[in-house]
Each structure stands twice: as structure tokens, then as C-alpha cells.
Design an enzyme around this catalytic site. Structure first.
Site, PDB file in Angstrom:
ATOM      1  N   ARG A  23       6.736  54.301  28.595  1.00  0.00           N
ATOM      2  CA  ARG A  23       5.607  54.359  28.870  1.00  0.00           C
ATOM      3  C   ARG A  23       5.242  54.201  30.403  1.00  0.00           C
ATOM      4  O   ARG A  23       4.064  53.531  30.480  1.00  0.00           O
ATOM      5  CB  ARG A  23       4.794  53.483  27.861  1.00  0.00           C
ATOM      6  CG  ARG A  23       4.718  54.110  26.422  1.00  0.00           C
ATOM      7  CD  ARG A  23       3.835  55.081  26.177  1.00  0.00           C
ATOM      8  NE  ARG A  23       3.828  55.635  24.943  1.00  0.00           N
ATOM      9  CZ  ARG A  23       3.139  55.373  23.714  1.00  0.00           C
ATOM     10  NH1 ARG A  23       2.104  54.463  23.997  1.00  0.00           N
ATOM     11  NH2 ARG A  23       3.335  55.899  22.615  1.00  0.00           N
ATOM     12  N   ARG A  27      -1.735  53.719  30.683  1.00  0.00           N
ATOM     13  CA  ARG A  27      -3.076  53.260  31.109  1.00  0.00           C
ATOM     14  C   ARG A  27      -2.914  52.223  31.972  1.00  0.00           C
ATOM     15  O   ARG A  27      -4.055  51.863  32.441  1.00  0.00           O
ATOM     16  CB  ARG A  27      -3.680  53.332  29.794  1.00  0.00           C
ATOM     17  CG  ARG A  27      -4.157  54.465  29.109  1.00  0.00           C
ATOM     18  CD  ARG A  27      -4.423  54.348  27.551  1.00  0.00           C
ATOM     19  NE  ARG A  27      -3.211  54.066  26.950  1.00  0.00           N
ATOM     20  CZ  ARG A  27      -3.056  53.877  25.598  1.00  0.00           C
ATOM     21  NH1 ARG A  27      -4.326  53.878  24.737  1.00  0.00           N
ATOM     22  NH2 ARG A  27      -1.870  53.468  25.222  1.00  0.00           N
ATOM     23  N   ARG A  36      -5.839  61.391  34.039  1.00  0.00           N
ATOM     24  CA  ARG A  36      -6.156  61.711  32.721  1.00  0.00           C
ATOM     25  C   ARG A  36      -7.601  62.223  32.554  1.00  0.00           C
ATOM     26  O   ARG A  36      -8.001  62.996  32.060  1.00  0.00           O
ATOM     27  CB  ARG A  36      -6.026  60.484  31.849  1.00  0.00           C
ATOM     28  CG  ARG A  36      -5.739  60.688  30.368  1.00  0.00           C
ATOM     29  CD  ARG A  36      -6.021  59.747  29.255  1.00  0.00           C
ATOM     30  NE  ARG A  36      -6.864  59.764  28.560  1.00  0.00           N
ATOM     31  CZ  ARG A  36      -7.325  58.982  27.538  1.00  0.00           C
ATOM     32  NH1 ARG A  36      -6.251  58.040  27.200  1.00  0.00           N
ATOM     33  NH2 ARG A  36      -8.163  59.197  26.805  1.00  0.00           N
ATOM     34  N   ASP A  73       4.448  63.931  24.241  1.00  0.00           N
ATOM     35  CA  ASP A  73       4.294  62.977  23.150  1.00  0.00           C
ATOM     36  C   ASP A  73       5.150  63.483  22.116  1.00  0.00           C
ATOM     37  O   ASP A  73       5.373  64.879  21.839  1.00  0.00           O
ATOM     38  CB  ASP A  73       2.787  63.040  22.731  1.00  0.00           C
ATOM     39  CG  ASP A  73       2.555  61.620  21.896  1.00  0.00           C
ATOM     40  OD1 ASP A  73       2.468  60.532  22.126  1.00  0.00           O
ATOM     41  OD2 ASP A  73       2.763  61.737  20.683  1.00  0.00           O
ATOM     42  N   TYR A 150       4.198  60.219  10.343  1.00  0.00           N
ATOM     43  CA  TYR A 150       2.862  60.581  10.976  1.00  0.00           C
ATOM     44  C   TYR A 150       2.391  61.849  10.269  1.00  0.00           C
ATOM     45  O   TYR A 150       1.241  61.904  10.018  1.00  0.00           O
ATOM     46  CB  TYR A 150       2.679  60.809  12.433  1.00  0.00           C
ATOM     47  CG  TYR A 150       2.967  59.372  13.595  1.00  0.00           C
ATOM     48  CD1 TYR A 150       1.849  58.717  13.641  1.00  0.00           C
ATOM     49  CD2 TYR A 150       4.325  59.206  13.546  1.00  0.00           C
ATOM     50  CE1 TYR A 150       2.114  57.653  14.319  1.00  0.00           C
ATOM     51  CE2 TYR A 150       4.357  57.758  14.409  1.00  0.00           C
ATOM     52  CZ  TYR A 150       3.360  57.300  14.752  1.00  0.00           C
ATOM     53  OH  TYR A 150       3.374  55.883  15.505  1.00  0.00           O
TER      54      TYR A 150
HETATM   55  O1  CP3 Z   1       7.293  57.013  28.104  1.00  0.00           O
HETATM   56  C1  CP3 Z   1       6.662  57.716  28.720  1.00  0.00           C
HETATM   57  O2  CP3 Z   1       5.999  57.330  29.590  1.00  0.00           O
HETATM   58  C2  CP3 Z   1       6.760  59.301  28.249  1.00  0.00           C
HETATM   59  C3  CP3 Z   1       5.690  59.737  27.380  1.00  0.00           C
HETATM   60  C4  CP3 Z   1       5.532  58.994  26.000  1.00  0.00           C
HETATM   61  C5  CP3 Z   1       4.137  59.051  25.724  1.00  0.00           C
HETATM   62  N1  CP3 Z   1       4.275  58.530  23.939  1.00  0.00           N
HETATM   63  C6  CP3 Z   1       2.755  59.168  26.254  1.00  0.00           C
HETATM   64  C7  CP3 Z   1       1.606  58.569  25.587  1.00  0.00           C
HETATM   65  C8  CP3 Z   1       6.280  59.070  25.167  1.00  0.00           C
HETATM   66  C9  CP3 Z   1       7.797  58.836  25.158  1.00  0.00           C
HETATM   67  C10 CP3 Z   1       5.767  58.857  24.058  1.00  0.00           C
HETATM   68  C11 CP3 Z   1       6.448  58.563  22.664  1.00  0.00           C
HETATM   69  C12 CP3 Z   1       5.576  58.224  21.585  1.00  0.00           C
HETATM   70  N2  CP3 Z   1       4.678  58.691  21.055  1.00  0.00           N
HETATM   71  C13 CP3 Z   1       6.165  57.523  20.361  1.00  0.00           C
HETATM   72  C14 CP3 Z   1       7.215  56.677  20.387  1.00  0.00           C
HETATM   73  C15 CP3 Z   1       7.706  55.388  21.223  1.00  0.00           C
HETATM   74  C16 CP3 Z   1       6.895  54.508  20.727  1.00  0.00           C
HETATM   75  O3  CP3 Z   1       5.717  54.068  21.284  1.00  0.00           O
HETATM   76  O4  CP3 Z   1       7.077  53.822  19.393  1.00  0.00           O
HETATM   77  C17 CP3 Z   1       5.234  57.374  19.193  1.00  0.00           C
HETATM   78  C18 CP3 Z   1       5.220  56.642  18.123  1.00  0.00           C
HETATM   79  C19 CP3 Z   1       4.227  58.167  19.967  1.00  0.00           C
HETATM   80  C20 CP3 Z   1       2.619  58.421  19.307  1.00  0.00           C
HETATM   81  C21 CP3 Z   1       1.508  58.266  19.893  1.00  0.00           C
HETATM   82  N3  CP3 Z   1       1.233  58.622  20.936  1.00  0.00           N
HETATM   83  C22 CP3 Z   1       1.002  56.981  19.382  1.00  0.00           C
HETATM   84  C23 CP3 Z   1       0.898  55.968  18.221  1.00  0.00           C
HETATM   85  C24 CP3 Z   1      -0.059  56.739  20.500  1.00  0.00           C
HETATM   86  C25 CP3 Z   1      -1.570  56.226  20.339  1.00  0.00           C
HETATM   87  C26 CP3 Z   1      -1.075  54.667  20.959  1.00  0.00           C
HETATM   88  C27 CP3 Z   1      -1.284  54.255  22.184  1.00  0.00           C
HETATM   89  O5  CP3 Z   1      -0.223  53.859  22.636  1.00  0.00           O
HETATM   90  O6  CP3 Z   1      -2.190  54.936  22.728  1.00  0.00           O
HETATM   91  C28 CP3 Z   1       0.077  57.970  21.418  1.00  0.00           C
HETATM   92  C29 CP3 Z   1      -0.694  58.038  22.802  1.00  0.00           C
HETATM   93  C30 CP3 Z   1       0.247  58.139  23.996  1.00  0.00           C
HETATM   94  N4  CP3 Z   1       1.421  58.750  24.223  1.00  0.00           N
HETATM   95  C31 CP3 Z   1      -0.222  57.566  25.143  1.00  0.00           C
HETATM   96  C32 CP3 Z   1       0.706  57.857  26.252  1.00  0.00           C
HETATM   97  C33 CP3 Z   1       0.579  57.635  27.682  1.00  0.00           C
HETATM   98  C34 CP3 Z   1      -1.597  57.195  25.649  1.00  0.00           C
HETATM   99  C35 CP3 Z   1      -2.758  58.002  25.589  1.00  0.00           C
HETATM  100  C36 CP3 Z   1      -3.807  57.637  26.382  1.00  0.00           C
HETATM  101  O7  CP3 Z   1      -3.818  58.157  27.723  1.00  0.00           O
HETATM  102  O8  CP3 Z   1      -4.816  57.460  25.864  1.00  0.00           O
END
Ligand code: CP3
Length: 342
Positions: A23, A27, A36, A73, A150
Site C-alpha cells: 500500500r 491515503r 484520488r 485492487d 469477498y
Molecule cells: O499495495 C499497493 O499500493 C498497490 C495497490 C493495492 C490496493 N489494494 C490499493 C487500495 C493492493 C495490492 C491492494 C490489495 C488488496 N485489496 C487486498 C490484499 C492485501 C491486504 O490489504 O490484505 C485486499 C484484501 C483488498 C481489498 C480492499 N481494497 C479493501 C478491504 C479495501 C478497503 C480497506 C482500505 O484499506 O481502505 C480496499 C481499498 C483500497 N485498495 C485502497 C487502496 C489504496 C484505499 C482506497 C481509498 O483510496 O479509499
């Protein structure tokens, strides 16, 4: 081979490990929040190749990480298979749910995912052109079990109870869902590699809730199948597997799945990882993301302890899970200094 990440993944023991963060585009960075806002919402950002490439590059410009991870994602794959997907601000993802064999049968064929995911490949093509010469480009997908949790629950769940209930009620239908996601993931990651990804990572964030035979059937076997297919089509492209909270099952995971590197959460000790997991090959991760919020001497001490514990073999420095929105960007710079001076 000059890129540090590729050298570590090939099994080389390096004096200083390559560094990147899960990540890392996110944010906690003001420039991410600005892009964003420009995109509108999170999914629009994922499907806008210019802006997705921009946020992928932001942490590289700021910190000079050794690797960039594609901005996308894991839940884009369910969407490409026909699920409805939306994100509720402050809460997380929501999807239409799958509850039975008919729901699995109604999914789109695995080889049709490219229709939805073409923009992601374009993001990779832009990144392959624009990244600094020494920065490796990582593509990724969710592992089938985590993606299925999911798709079944329609949201993130603390204990994955709906997915376990489906597995118990109708194991063949559940296995068919895992198979469909496995096949889609092979198509998706293969196309990511063709578009320029030099490494791919499989995120199995909920692997820790699979036990015994279930872990073998739904964490190990799908990963082995995906990795074997990728190795056949793209020999030499390394794969990182992240069976988060696998505990004892981290041992031997690389050997049984064919992964080149196993990513480790922060629930196990680095010295244990060095003794039991690293003999199998490269390891990545382990720093508690909380340190990126707290900073201070604790951050430096822990980053250096992990670096030193894993110095005897191939190692990629990373966190045990994603950096959180409340992290301080200055702590990222401190972490990098601490690792490089350990
Ligand atoms: O790592 C990186 O920077 C690359 C991009 C990336 C994102 N999500 C961007 C993201 C990667 C590799 C993921 C993987 C992901 N997504 C996983 C596996 C890794 C982990 O964290 O366990 C999972 C389970 C998801 C599903 C997901 N996406 C959830 C549960 C959420 C909400 C929780 C949260 O952290 O907000 C997201 C949103 C998400 N994916 C964000 C980002 C930058 C935040 C979104 C925003 O800008 O509001």
C-alpha cells in the site's frame, strides 16, 4: 541483472535488501489524496491508466523504493467475472454476493476478464516506460480463497464465516468457485506480465483462517496451479506469495507452491523466519505497520532487528501488512535510512 528486487528474488543474498511497502501508494500520502480527488472515487482511479500510473509513481519519486507496485485492487477480478462492486467511503468494499452453485455457474468465463481489465494492462505499459531504470515493476492479484471470501460475503469479514459456511454446505460448488477464480487469475497475471510486470504477487490476506486439509486445498493448491501456469508461459518471472497469518504453514510454502519468495506478516518473529522459512528461499516483510504511525526509536530498532535477522539469506524488506492511512510519511524515510544503515 541490476534491479535489486530481481536479484533478491533470484535467491541472491545482498548486503542491503531491496525495500518497498505494501500500500505504498495510499491515503497516508497527500499527493495520493489529491489525485484520488481528481479521479472522483477509488474505482475510477483504478480504471484510469494515466492517474493509476501517477499514483504508482508518487511513492517512487518521494522515497526511491526499489520496486513499484501496480495501483489497482484485488477486487477488480470479481468485477471482471460479473460481480457488482462498489466502495463505501470509510467502510470498504461491497459486492453482490454468491450463495450457491447457480451463482457460481452464472459467472463469466475466466478468459473474458480482459474485457474489464484492459485499463490495468495499459497502466502497466505506461509504468514500464516511465519507471526509473533500477525500479522493478510488480503486478498482483488476490489469491482465490481471499477473493472468494469477498465474493461470498459481499464485503470484508473478520472471520470469513460466510465463505467457511459455503465451503461446508456445498464443497463442490465452493471448489468450482475457487477454480473459476484460479483460471481468471492465470489469465489476468499472464496479461500483466505481457504488459510489463517483472514480478507478480499473490495476496492471500485471509489464508490464516484455513486449517489442515482446507489450507492444502484452497491456499496451497490454487497458488501452485497459478504459479505453474505462469512459469510455463513466462519462465523466469518471479512470483511472491503472501499467505498472511499462515503461521507454521509458512514453512515449506515456497517449496509446495513453487513461489520464489514468501511474504510474511508481523505475527511471527524474524529469527523464526530466518531459521524455518528462509532456508527455502527469499522472504519478504515482517515489520508491524504500526511502527509507521508510531515512529521513534522503536521503528529504527525493529527495522534494523529484522534486517539483521534476515541478512544471512535472500530478503526483501517490507511491512507485514499495508501501511495505514494514519502513518506519517516522514517515518517511511526513517525506516529506509534505518534498513540501509543496519
Ligand atoms: O499495495 C499497493 O499500493 C498497490 C495497490 C493495492 C490496493 N489494494 C490499493 C487500495 C493492493 C495490492 C491492494 C490489495 C488488496 N485489496 C487486498 C490484499 C492485501 C491486504 O490489504 O490484505 C485486499 C484484501 C483488498 C481489498 C480492499 N481494497 C479493501 C478491504 C479495501 C478497503 C480497506 C482500505 O484499506 O481502505 C480496499 C481499498 C483500497 N485498495 C485502497 C487502496 C489504496 C484505499 C482506497 C481509498 O483510496 O479509499
Amino acid at each position: 541483472m541490476t534491479k535489486l528486487l530481481l536479484r533478491a528474488l533470484a535467491g541472491e543474498t545482498l548486503p542491503t535488501p531491496p525495500i518497498w511497502m505494501m500500500r505504498q501508494a495510499g491515503r497516508y500520502l497527500p499527493e495520493y489524496r489529491a489525485t484520488r480527488a481528481q479521479a472522483g472515487d477509488f474505482l475510477s482511479l483504478c480504471y484510469n491508466p494515466d492517474l493509476a500510473a501517477e499514483v504508482t509513481l508518487q511513492p517512487i519519486r518521494r522515497f526511491g523504493f526499489d520496486a513499484a507496485i501496480l495501483f489497482a485492487d484485488i477486487l477488480l477480478v470479481p468485477q471482471a467475472l460479473g460481480a457488482d462492486l462498489w466502495f463505501v467511503t470509510g467502510e470498504g468494499p461491497r459486492l453482490s454476493t454468491i450463495g450457491d452453485a447457480a451463482g457460481v455457474a452464472a459467472l463469466r468465463p475466466a478468459d473474458r476478464v480482459h474485457d474489464t481489465l484492459a485499463a490495468v494492462y495499459e497502466t502497466l505499459r505506461i509504468l514500464a516506460r516511465e519507471l526509473p531504470r533500477d525500479t522493478a515493476l510488480i503486478g498482483f492479484a488476490g489469491a482465490p480463497w481471499t477473493v472468494a471470501t469477498y465474493m461470498i460475503a459481499g464485503r470484508g469479514t473478520p472471520d470469513q464465516a460466510p465463505a467457511h459456511a459455503f465451503k461446508t454446505a456445498d464443497r463442490p460448488a465452493f471448489a468450482a468457485l475457487i477454480d473459476r477464480i484460479t483460471e481468471a487469475t492465470i489469465h489476468y497475471l499472464s496479461a500483466q506480465i505481457e504488459a510489463g510486470a517483472e514480478v507478480v504477487k499473490l495476496f492471500d490476506s485471509w489464508a490464516g483462517s484455513l486449517k489442515g486439509q482446507d489450507f492444502d486445498d484452497f491456499a496451497v493448491a490454487p497458488a501452485r496451479r497459478i504459479i505453474a501456469a505462469l512459469k510455463q508461459r513466462h519462465p523466469g518471472v518471479p512470483v511472491i506469495a503472501f499467505p498472511r497469518e499462515a503461521g507454521d504453514r509458512y514453512v515449506g510454502f515456497a517449496a509446495t507452491t513453487g513461489a520464489d519468495c514468501v511474504a510474511i506478516d508481523n505475527s511471527v518473529d524474524a529469527a523464526w523466519v530466518a531459521a524455518h522459512v528462509q532456508p527455502d528461499g527469499c522472504v519478504q516483510g515482517n515489520l508491524d505497520p504500526r511502527h509507521m504511525v508510531d515512529g521513534g526509536p522503536g521503528l529504527v530498532a525493529e527495522a534494523q532487528r529484522i534486517t539483521r535477522a534476515l541478512r544471512g539469506g535472500p530478503h526483501v524488506f517490507n511491512l507485514g501488512h499495508g501501511i495505514t492511512p494514519d502513518a506519517d510519511p516522514d517515518n517511511v524515510a526513517r525506516m529506509i535510512d534505518a534498513v540501509r544503515s543496519a
